[in-house]
Design a protein around this motif. Structure first.
Motif, short mmCIF file in Angstrom:
data_model
loop_
_atom_site.label_atom_id
_atom_site.label_comp_id
_atom_site.label_asym_id
_atom_site.label_seq_id
_atom_site.Cartn_x
_atom_site.Cartn_y
_atom_site.Cartn_z
N MET A 1 0.85 -1.19 0.00
CA MET A 1 0.00 0.00 0.00
C MET A 1 0.89 1.25 0.00
SD MET A 1 -3.11 0.87 2.59
CE MET A 1 -4.22 2.24 2.28
N SER A 2 0.68 2.13 -0.97
CA SER A 2 1.55 3.29 -1.12
C SER A 2 1.25 4.35 -0.07
CB SER A 2 1.38 3.89 -2.52
OG SER A 2 0.05 4.33 -2.71
N THR A 3 2.27 5.14 0.22
CA THR A 3 2.14 6.25 1.16
C THR A 3 1.28 7.35 0.52
OG1 THR A 3 4.28 5.76 2.14
CG2 THR A 3 3.42 7.99 2.44
N LYS A 4 0.30 7.84 1.26
CA LYS A 4 -0.56 8.91 0.76
C LYS A 4 -0.10 10.25 1.34
CE LYS A 4 -4.80 6.27 -0.07
NZ LYS A 4 -6.25 6.18 0.21
N VAL A 5 0.11 11.21 0.45
CA VAL A 5 0.62 12.52 0.85
C VAL A 5 -0.33 13.61 0.34
CG1 VAL A 5 2.57 14.11 0.74
CG2 VAL A 5 2.98 11.65 0.71
N GLY B 1 -3.24 22.18 -3.93
CA GLY B 1 -3.20 22.37 -5.37
C GLY B 1 -3.40 21.06 -6.11
N VAL B 2 -3.25 21.12 -7.43
CA VAL B 2 -3.48 19.94 -8.26
C VAL B 2 -2.15 19.27 -8.59
CG1 VAL B 2 -5.55 21.02 -9.24
CG2 VAL B 2 -3.38 21.20 -10.45
N LYS B 3 -2.25 18.10 -9.19
CA LYS B 3 -1.05 17.37 -9.60
C LYS B 3 -0.25 18.21 -10.60
CE LYS B 3 -3.05 12.80 -8.83
NZ LYS B 3 -2.20 12.49 -7.66
N GLY B 4 1.06 18.15 -10.46
CA GLY B 4 1.93 18.98 -11.29
C GLY B 4 2.34 20.27 -10.61
N SER B 5 1.83 20.50 -9.39
CA SER B 5 2.15 21.73 -8.66
C SER B 5 3.51 21.61 -7.98
CB SER B 5 1.07 22.00 -7.60
OG SER B 5 1.12 20.98 -6.60
N PHE B 6 3.99 22.74 -7.45
CA PHE B 6 5.25 22.71 -6.72
C PHE B 6 5.13 21.83 -5.47
CE2 PHE B 6 6.11 26.82 -8.98
CZ PHE B 6 7.24 26.38 -9.64
N GLU C 1 1.38 8.21 -3.40
CA GLU C 1 0.12 8.69 -3.97
C GLU C 1 -0.14 10.10 -3.42
OE1 GLU C 1 -4.70 7.83 -3.78
OE2 GLU C 1 -3.29 6.25 -3.13
N THR C 2 -0.16 11.09 -4.30
CA THR C 2 -0.45 12.44 -3.85
C THR C 2 -1.96 12.68 -3.91
OG1 THR C 2 -0.03 13.28 -6.09
CG2 THR C 2 1.78 13.39 -4.51
N VAL C 3 -2.47 13.37 -2.91
CA VAL C 3 -3.90 13.64 -2.80
C VAL C 3 -4.12 15.15 -2.93
CG1 VAL C 3 -5.97 13.42 -1.37
CG2 VAL C 3 -4.20 11.64 -1.30
N GLU C 4 -4.83 15.57 -3.97
CA GLU C 4 -5.05 16.99 -4.24
C GLU C 4 -6.01 17.60 -3.21
OE1 GLU C 4 -4.77 16.88 -9.11
OE2 GLU C 4 -6.70 16.51 -8.15
N THR D 1 -5.73 19.92 3.64
CA THR D 1 -4.67 18.91 3.82
C THR D 1 -4.59 18.47 5.28
OG1 THR D 1 -2.88 20.52 4.23
CG2 THR D 1 -3.32 19.93 1.93
N CYS D 2 -4.72 19.44 6.19
CA CYS D 2 -4.67 19.13 7.62
C CYS D 2 -5.88 18.30 8.06
CB CYS D 2 -4.57 20.41 8.43
SG CYS D 2 -3.02 21.30 8.24
N GLU D 3 -7.03 18.61 7.50
CA GLU D 3 -8.24 17.86 7.84
C GLU D 3 -8.11 16.40 7.40
OE1 GLU D 3 -11.21 18.38 9.51
OE2 GLU D 3 -10.06 20.07 10.31
N LEU D 4 -7.55 16.17 6.21
CA LEU D 4 -7.38 14.80 5.74
C LEU D 4 -6.42 14.02 6.63
CD1 LEU D 4 -7.22 15.07 1.82
CD2 LEU D 4 -9.16 14.46 3.28
#
Length: 276
Positions: free
Chosen positions: A1-5, A9-14, A28-31, A38-41
């Motif tokens: 299971m991959s790490t969720k970060v 912003g959207v994918k491709g952002s800084f 796995e990045t989560v937009e 982000t803090c709530e997630l």
């Protein structure tokens, strides 16, 4: 299971670029539309980490994010510096002469001010995110519009770079913090930086007394930021980043600082990241 970060912003952002730089690309990045989201997630256990911008070498500190650090109290377990490189990109086959409009995040536009002033023929519009502006050009097939965004966004959304490195200041860095709600094993031999918050009294020299505790133990103070204490006049929370070579010096400094502060909190101890 991959790490969720979680990233703002959207994918491709800084933020995604910073996440890849710190964790590698097997994540796995989560937009998220906001830093608060982000803090709530993370609070809800839907992600493992948050990558959060905290300061930029040109724009300065992101004060609202210090408020989030205060409110959520997630441990800081790392940091990463990202060299901010901004490119002008458009659909494949579109030339610079075809462009009538340029869009990007307001700060990115500001950081490319010299280029935009030299090219007054472009009508500039603001977007919520650098990568989102690239995504919009791609999805809507806008042949008269270019986006200012990171190279990662061009690759992700199938755009071609028309002009590279159009940012005014070529030594532009953003520092990102890595937050988690899960305890991590620390290798004390490697940890050499900490983020700390505290309050002091209102007496003359109260803050300088605290700072002197660090100096006397050869602890480098690399950042200091103040924020008003909510609902209390003339009272402030101080956020400091400190670095050390000898763990014993740091431990001794903390013992001294505790004697002169209130609401002392070690927000995180981690390995210093160099600007690369």
């Amino acid at each position: 299971m991959s790490t969720k970060v979680a990233i703002q912003g959207v994918k491709g952002s800084f933020h995604e670029e910073a996440a890849y730089k710190y964790f590698g690309e097997a994540i796995e990045t989560v937009e998220c539309e906001s830093f608060k989201k982000t803090c709530e997630l993370l609070k809800q256990g839907k992600v493992d980490y948050v990558v959060m911008a905290i300061e930029n070498s040109i724009a300065g500190s992101l004060i609202p994010n210090y408020a989030l650090l205060r409110d959520y109290r997630f441990p800081i377990v790392g940091e990463v510096y990202l060299h901010i490189k901004l490119h002008l990109m458009a659909l494949p086959g579109v030339s610079l002469q075809d462009i009538k409009f340029i869009q990007s995040h307001p700060i990115a536009l500001q950081q490319c001010n010299d280029y935009l002033e030299e090219n007054p023929q472009f009508k500039v519009t603001e977007a919520e995110d650098t990568a989102a502006s690239a995504q919009r050009v791609s999805e809507l097939q806008l042949k008269d519009t270019a986006a200012i965004a990171p190279q990662l966004a061009a690759k992700l959304y199938g755009l071609e770079i028309l002009e590279r490195r159009i940012e005014t200041n070529k030594k532009n860095y953003t520092r990102f913090l890595i937050l988690t709600d899960k305890p991590e094993e620390k290798v004390k031999a490697k940890v050499n930086k900490a983020s700390i918050s505290f309050q002091t009294g209102n007496g003359v020299g109260s803050l300088s007394t605290v700072l002197r505790c660090f100096a006397e133990q050869n602890i480098n103070l690399s950042k200091i930021q103040s924020m008003p204490v909510l609902g209390k006049r003339n009272e402030y929370d101080f956020y400091v980043d400190v670095e050390w070579k000898d763990q014993a010096d740091y431990d001794a400094a903390i013992r001294q600082v505790l004697k002169h502060t209130n609401n002392f909190n070690i927000m995180g101890e981690y390995v210093k990241n160099e600007k690369v």
